[in-house]
Scaffold this motif. Structure first.
Motif, PDB file in Angstrom:
ATOM      1  N   LEU A 189     -46.769-131.377 -19.089  1.00 54.35           N
ATOM      2  CA  LEU A 189     -47.945-131.201 -19.930  1.00 54.35           C
ATOM      3  C   LEU A 189     -48.924-130.217 -19.299  1.00 54.35           C
ATOM      4  O   LEU A 189     -49.481-129.352 -19.992  1.00 54.35           O
ATOM      5  CB  LEU A 189     -48.626-132.548 -20.154  1.00 54.35           C
ATOM      6  CG  LEU A 189     -49.778-132.589 -21.134  1.00 54.35           C
ATOM      7  CD1 LEU A 189     -49.264-132.306 -22.540  1.00 54.35           C
ATOM      8  CD2 LEU A 189     -50.451-133.935 -21.091  1.00 54.35           C
ATOM      9  N   LEU A 190     -49.113-130.313 -18.002  1.00 53.49           N
ATOM     10  CA  LEU A 190     -50.005-129.391 -17.306  1.00 53.49           C
ATOM     11  C   LEU A 190     -49.478-127.965 -17.365  1.00 53.49           C
ATOM     12  O   LEU A 190     -50.239-127.015 -17.570  1.00 53.49           O
ATOM     13  CB  LEU A 190     -50.173-129.838 -15.856  1.00 53.49           C
ATOM     14  CG  LEU A 190     -51.203-129.092 -15.024  1.00 53.49           C
ATOM     15  CD1 LEU A 190     -52.581-129.247 -15.631  1.00 53.49           C
ATOM     16  CD2 LEU A 190     -51.183-129.609 -13.599  1.00 53.49           C
ATOM     17  N   ARG A 191     -48.161-127.806 -17.211  1.00 55.17           N
ATOM     18  CA  ARG A 191     -47.556-126.476 -17.309  1.00 55.17           C
ATOM     19  C   ARG A 191     -47.758-125.887 -18.701  1.00 55.17           C
ATOM     20  O   ARG A 191     -48.086-124.704 -18.851  1.00 55.17           O
ATOM     21  CB  ARG A 191     -46.061-126.579 -16.990  1.00 55.17           C
ATOM     22  CG  ARG A 191     -45.608-125.700 -15.876  1.00 55.17           C
ATOM     23  CD  ARG A 191     -44.109-125.700 -15.641  1.00 55.17           C
ATOM     24  NE  ARG A 191     -43.309-126.656 -16.352  1.00 55.17           N
ATOM     25  CZ  ARG A 191     -42.776-127.749 -15.814  1.00 55.17           C
ATOM     26  NH1 ARG A 191     -42.975-128.040 -14.555  1.00 55.17           N
ATOM     27  NH2 ARG A 191     -42.026-128.557 -16.529  1.00 55.17           N
ATOM     28  N   ARG A 192     -47.569-126.699 -19.732  1.00 54.68           N
ATOM     29  CA  ARG A 192     -47.749-126.215 -21.103  1.00 54.68           C
ATOM     30  C   ARG A 192     -49.192-125.819 -21.369  1.00 54.68           C
ATOM     31  O   ARG A 192     -49.460-124.806 -22.018  1.00 54.68           O
ATOM     32  CB  ARG A 192     -47.319-127.284 -22.105  1.00 54.68           C
ATOM     33  CG  ARG A 192     -45.834-127.430 -22.209  1.00 54.68           C
ATOM     34  CD  ARG A 192     -45.477-128.476 -23.229  1.00 54.68           C
ATOM     35  NE  ARG A 192     -44.048-128.649 -23.325  1.00 54.68           N
ATOM     36  CZ  ARG A 192     -43.462-129.564 -24.058  1.00 54.68           C
ATOM     37  NH1 ARG A 192     -44.192-130.397 -24.762  1.00 54.68           N
ATOM     38  NH2 ARG A 192     -42.150-129.664 -24.091  1.00 54.68           N
ATOM     39  N   ARG A 193     -50.133-126.624 -20.891  1.00 57.93           N
ATOM     40  CA  ARG A 193     -51.540-126.288 -21.086  1.00 57.93           C
ATOM     41  C   ARG A 193     -51.900-124.994 -20.373  1.00 57.93           C
ATOM     42  O   ARG A 193     -52.637-124.162 -20.912  1.00 57.93           O
ATOM     43  CB  ARG A 193     -52.430-127.409 -20.568  1.00 57.93           C
ATOM     44  CG  ARG A 193     -52.499-128.599 -21.469  1.00 57.93           C
ATOM     45  CD  ARG A 193     -53.457-129.622 -20.923  1.00 57.93           C
ATOM     46  NE  ARG A 193     -53.468-130.816 -21.738  1.00 57.93           N
ATOM     47  CZ  ARG A 193     -54.082-131.929 -21.413  1.00 57.93           C
ATOM     48  NH1 ARG A 193     -54.743-131.994 -20.271  1.00 57.93           N
ATOM     49  NH2 ARG A 193     -54.046-132.966 -22.200  1.00 57.93           N
ATOM     50  N   THR A 194     -51.389-124.831 -19.156  1.00 54.93           N
ATOM     51  CA  THR A 194     -51.664-123.611 -18.401  1.00 54.93           C
ATOM     52  C   THR A 194     -51.082-122.404 -19.123  1.00 54.93           C
ATOM     53  O   THR A 194     -51.741-121.360 -19.243  1.00 54.93           O
ATOM     54  CB  THR A 194     -51.083-123.716 -16.983  1.00 54.93           C
ATOM     55  OG1 THR A 194     -51.635-124.870 -16.349  1.00 54.93           O
ATOM     56  CG2 THR A 194     -51.403-122.492 -16.162  1.00 54.93           C
TER      57      THR A 194
ATOM     58  N   ALA B  66     -50.439-122.123 -22.346  1.00 48.97           N
ATOM     59  CA  ALA B  66     -51.214-121.893 -23.568  1.00 48.97           C
ATOM     60  C   ALA B  66     -52.549-121.224 -23.250  1.00 48.97           C
ATOM     61  O   ALA B  66     -52.978-120.309 -23.955  1.00 48.97           O
ATOM     62  CB  ALA B  66     -51.448-123.215 -24.300  1.00 48.97           C
ATOM     63  N   ARG B  67     -53.206-121.671 -22.188  1.00 48.68           N
ATOM     64  CA  ARG B  67     -54.484-121.067 -21.808  1.00 48.68           C
ATOM     65  C   ARG B  67     -54.302-119.603 -21.433  1.00 48.68           C
ATOM     66  O   ARG B  67     -55.075-118.729 -21.845  1.00 48.68           O
ATOM     67  CB  ARG B  67     -55.080-121.834 -20.639  1.00 48.68           C
ATOM     68  CG  ARG B  67     -56.499-121.432 -20.326  1.00 48.68           C
ATOM     69  CD  ARG B  67     -57.092-122.257 -19.193  1.00 48.68           C
ATOM     70  NE  ARG B  67     -57.037-123.677 -19.481  1.00 48.68           N
ATOM     71  CZ  ARG B  67     -56.436-124.575 -18.700  1.00 48.68           C
ATOM     72  NH1 ARG B  67     -55.859-124.206 -17.595  1.00 48.68           N
ATOM     73  NH2 ARG B  67     -56.435-125.850 -19.017  1.00 48.68           N
TER      74      ARG B  67
END
Length: 81
Positions: free
Chosen positions: A36-41, A43-44
């Motif tokens: 989830l953290l990788r996906r958010r990073t 996307a950002r």
């Protein structure tokens, strides 16, 4: 009709032994959290890259089109009005 008091219900719940936790739950939670953290990073970073590309495209358009300049072939504004 007497209703049980919420404090008593909470006490009963706390006095019970907690249910057993599955052995792989922690590892699964860590793996999902990292994903989830990788996906958010990602996307950002993608949003920032798109914003930067839009700013560059606008700057290039503004420098080539010069929308603030008076278009050629138009008469100057009449004097004395």
């Amino acid at each position: 009709m007497s209703r049980p008091r919420p404090e008593a219900a909470v006490r009963r719940m706390l006095e019970r032994t907690p249910p057993p936790v599955p052995p792989g739950l922690y590892a699964d939670a860590v793996r999902r959290g990292r994903r989830l953290l990788r996906r958010r990073t990602l996307a950002r970073r993608l949003v920032w890259a798109l914003a930067l590309a839009a700013a560059v495209a606008f700057a290039v358009w503004a420098l080539t089109a010069r929308p603030w300049a008076q278009p050629p072939g138009t008469a100057p504004p009449p004097a004395g009005w």
